[in-house]
Design a protein around this motif. Structure first.
Motif, mmCIF file in Angstrom:
data_model
loop_
_atom_site.group_PDB
_atom_site.id
_atom_site.type_symbol
_atom_site.label_atom_id
_atom_site.label_comp_id
_atom_site.label_asym_id
_atom_site.label_seq_id
_atom_site.Cartn_x
_atom_site.Cartn_y
_atom_site.Cartn_z
ATOM 1 N N SER A 289 -18.788 11.664 58.862
ATOM 2 C CA SER A 289 -20.288 12.190 59.616
ATOM 3 C C SER A 289 -20.614 14.016 59.989
ATOM 4 O O SER A 289 -19.454 14.397 59.647
ATOM 5 N N GLY A 290 -21.369 13.822 59.501
ATOM 6 C CA GLY A 290 -22.555 15.126 59.581
ATOM 7 C C GLY A 290 -22.350 15.774 58.549
ATOM 8 O O GLY A 290 -22.813 15.266 57.145
ATOM 9 N N LEU A 326 -6.470 22.709 54.186
ATOM 10 C CA LEU A 326 -7.581 22.847 53.771
ATOM 11 C C LEU A 326 -9.434 22.827 54.198
ATOM 12 O O LEU A 326 -10.197 23.807 54.732
ATOM 13 N N PHE A 327 -8.839 21.627 54.865
ATOM 14 C CA PHE A 327 -10.037 20.852 55.754
ATOM 15 C C PHE A 327 -10.256 21.738 56.762
ATOM 16 O O PHE A 327 -12.282 21.676 57.182
ATOM 17 N N LEU A 328 -9.792 22.163 57.443
ATOM 18 C CA LEU A 328 -9.858 22.438 58.466
ATOM 19 C C LEU A 328 -10.290 24.434 58.664
ATOM 20 O O LEU A 328 -11.009 25.316 59.475
ATOM 21 N N LEU A 329 -10.470 24.931 57.191
ATOM 22 C CA LEU A 329 -10.400 25.911 56.764
ATOM 23 C C LEU A 329 -12.169 25.922 56.672
ATOM 24 O O LEU A 329 -12.713 27.078 56.006
ATOM 25 N N ALA A 330 -12.830 24.943 55.710
ATOM 26 C CA ALA A 330 -13.686 24.570 54.616
ATOM 27 C C ALA A 330 -14.751 24.154 55.831
ATOM 28 O O ALA A 330 -14.794 23.017 56.547
ATOM 29 N N ALA A 331 -16.077 24.391 55.584
ATOM 30 C CA ALA A 331 -17.202 24.018 55.901
ATOM 31 C C ALA A 331 -17.505 22.200 56.135
ATOM 32 O O ALA A 331 -17.903 21.718 57.206
ATOM 33 N N GLY A 332 -17.415 21.641 54.817
ATOM 34 C CA GLY A 332 -17.561 20.374 54.657
ATOM 35 C C GLY A 332 -16.376 20.338 53.247
ATOM 36 O O GLY A 332 -15.990 21.465 53.066
ATOM 37 N N GLY A 352 -13.337 16.254 61.824
ATOM 38 C CA GLY A 352 -14.676 16.239 61.829
ATOM 39 C C GLY A 352 -15.103 17.451 60.969
ATOM 40 O O GLY A 352 -16.061 18.091 61.856
ATOM 41 N N VAL A 353 -15.046 17.055 60.007
ATOM 42 C CA VAL A 353 -15.780 18.158 58.468
ATOM 43 C C VAL A 353 -16.546 17.294 57.552
ATOM 44 O O VAL A 353 -16.300 15.902 57.425
ATOM 45 N N PRO A 354 -17.622 17.533 57.667
ATOM 46 C CA PRO A 354 -18.513 16.417 56.674
ATOM 47 C C PRO A 354 -17.920 16.433 55.145
ATOM 48 O O PRO A 354 -17.615 17.102 54.522
ATOM 49 N N SER A 355 -18.473 15.178 54.955
ATOM 50 C CA SER A 355 -17.381 14.923 54.095
ATOM 51 C C SER A 355 -18.347 14.101 53.012
ATOM 52 O O SER A 355 -18.564 12.887 53.503
ATOM 53 N N VAL A 356 -18.143 13.808 51.842
ATOM 54 C CA VAL A 356 -18.782 12.783 51.213
ATOM 55 C C VAL A 356 -18.108 12.378 49.705
ATOM 56 O O VAL A 356 -17.540 13.546 49.352
#
Length: 393
Positions: A289-290, A326-332, A352-356
């Motif tokens: 979410s996010g 890389l998820f900790l470095l990306a905005a989404g 806590g990384v928004p993801s689709v």
């Protein structure tokens, strides 16, 4: 199966008490899983990066594109921490379920690349990120409690705890499977060394692939044979395997050049289709979410990881645990394949990384540099107009 069954049971209960918000709630409530095995590599990566920031010589060495082995790092805390990291997680890799894939401990270039990306951005407190994930899950539970009776609250809490435990055990099992696959790969590589001594033509072919920089150089000759063929060849000193290996390597090159088929089809796969012209909204499955806006970075392979800039939105074909640091470095994160219970989706929620995920042809519809809005609550990707752009009509 336990993880899936518990998630389905939780979703069914939430559908009765929360209606159309059940999908989001089922994911939100199980965030904040303590000690998630698949999240450890990303956490360890950030800790090594934090240590490198306090050691200028190590930081400078990591930021150099020419640094491809640990030997390029000066002796000190950062190098020792990186050695420990590879001892703990060296069996992991992108596409780690594929035996022919080199592990991080064999080829640490991917690890060094992710550290390089991390050092380009600001330091991030991972403990605060994990605590915030747990706090948001608790807050969601508090909001839900006001709509439920005592029995429903008790049942929801029980299913959430079961779902978290099942997810924790599932990710731990994946780590053990990866370790075993690493052991199997070690045996296969030893057999490959014997095979090359037995059939010098194969050694010549492999050296040529290395000189040419071919991606097939990562797939040793041993992986072109079945287990029975390999055992028989080594036991009987069979020396006529070069034509068979070459033929199968050619088949592999042909298959790699083909596009992936759709997730489901009847008969032959349909022809390759381009994304809709001018499409501005893409739909997928909400995985974390996010809502976030940022520039897209489309990566077609792990070799392009160094192009990612902290704060960009990562758009890839698919992800697994080898991508998750890389998820900790990306905005989404946006992927063409995957589901809400995939290993990468579970880690994205913890971070806590928004993801689709499951966004059809995302790597074709989105271009690097596009301004995106990723809605991890509704499973939507929107390509936003640039500032100052005018619309026709």
């Amino acid at each position: 199966s336990s993880s899936l069954a518990t998630h389905v049971a939780l979703h069914m209960l939430l559908s009765r008490v929360a209606g159309g918000d059940a999908d989001r709630l089922a994911q939100e409530l199980v965030r904040g899983i303590h000690d998630l095995e698949s999240a450890r590599p990303g956490i360890g990566m950030l800790r090594v990066a934090a240590l490198a920031r306090t050691e200028p010589a190590a930081r400078d060495a990591l930021l150099r594109e020419s640094t491809v082995t640990l030997d390029a790092l000066p002796e000190g805390p950062t190098r020792r921490a990186l050695v420990s990291f590879l001892e703990l997680y060296g069996e992991r890799a992108v596409r780690e379920a594929e035996l022919s894939t080199p592990r991080w401990r064999e080829d640490p270039r991917v690890v060094l690349t992710m550290l390089r990306v991390a050092l380009r951005g600001e330091s991030r407190e991972i403990e605060a990120t994990l605590a915030r994930s747990r706090a948001e899950a608790d807050a969601e539970m508090q909001r839900l409690k006001s709509k439920l009776n005592v029995a429903e609250v008790t049942l929801v809490r029980h299913l959430v705890a079961r779902a978290q435990k099942a997810a924790r055990l599932r990710e731990r099992m994946r780590a053990w499977v990866t370790r075993v696959l690493g052991m199997v790969r070690d045996v296969a590589l030893d057999a490959d060394r014997r095979l090359l001594r037995l059939v010098p033509e194969l050694a010549d072919d492999y050296e040529r692939l290395l000189r040419e920089g071919s991606p097939l150089a990562q797939v040793q000759s041993v992986f072109m044979l079945t287990a029975d063929e390999l055992v028989t060849a080594l036991r009987t000193s069979r020396r006529d395997l070069a034509p068979l290996v070459r033929a199968r390597r050619a088949e592999l090159a042909r298959d790699l050049s083909r596009p992936d088929p759709p997730p489901t089809f009847v008969g032959l796969p349909p022809a390759v289709m381009l994304p809709p012209a001018g499409g501005k909204v893409l739909s997928g499955i909400a995985a974390s979410s996010g809502v976030v806006e940022g520039r897209a970075r489309v990566l077609m392979s792990p070799a392009e990881m160094s192009l990612l800039q902290p704060g960009e939105i990562l758009v890839v074909h698919t992800t697994d645990v080898g991508w998750t640091p890389l998820f900790l470095l990306a905005a989404g994160v946006v992927t063409e394949l995957g589901g809400p219970l995939s290993h990468a989706a579970v880690v994205a929620r913890e971070f806590g990384v928004p993801s689709v995920v499951n966004v059809e042809r995302a790597t074709l519809a989105v271009k690097t540099g596009d301004l995106l809005r990723v809605d991890g609550d509704r499973g939507r990707i929107e390509v936003l107009p640039e500032a100052g752009a005018t619309s026709s009509g």
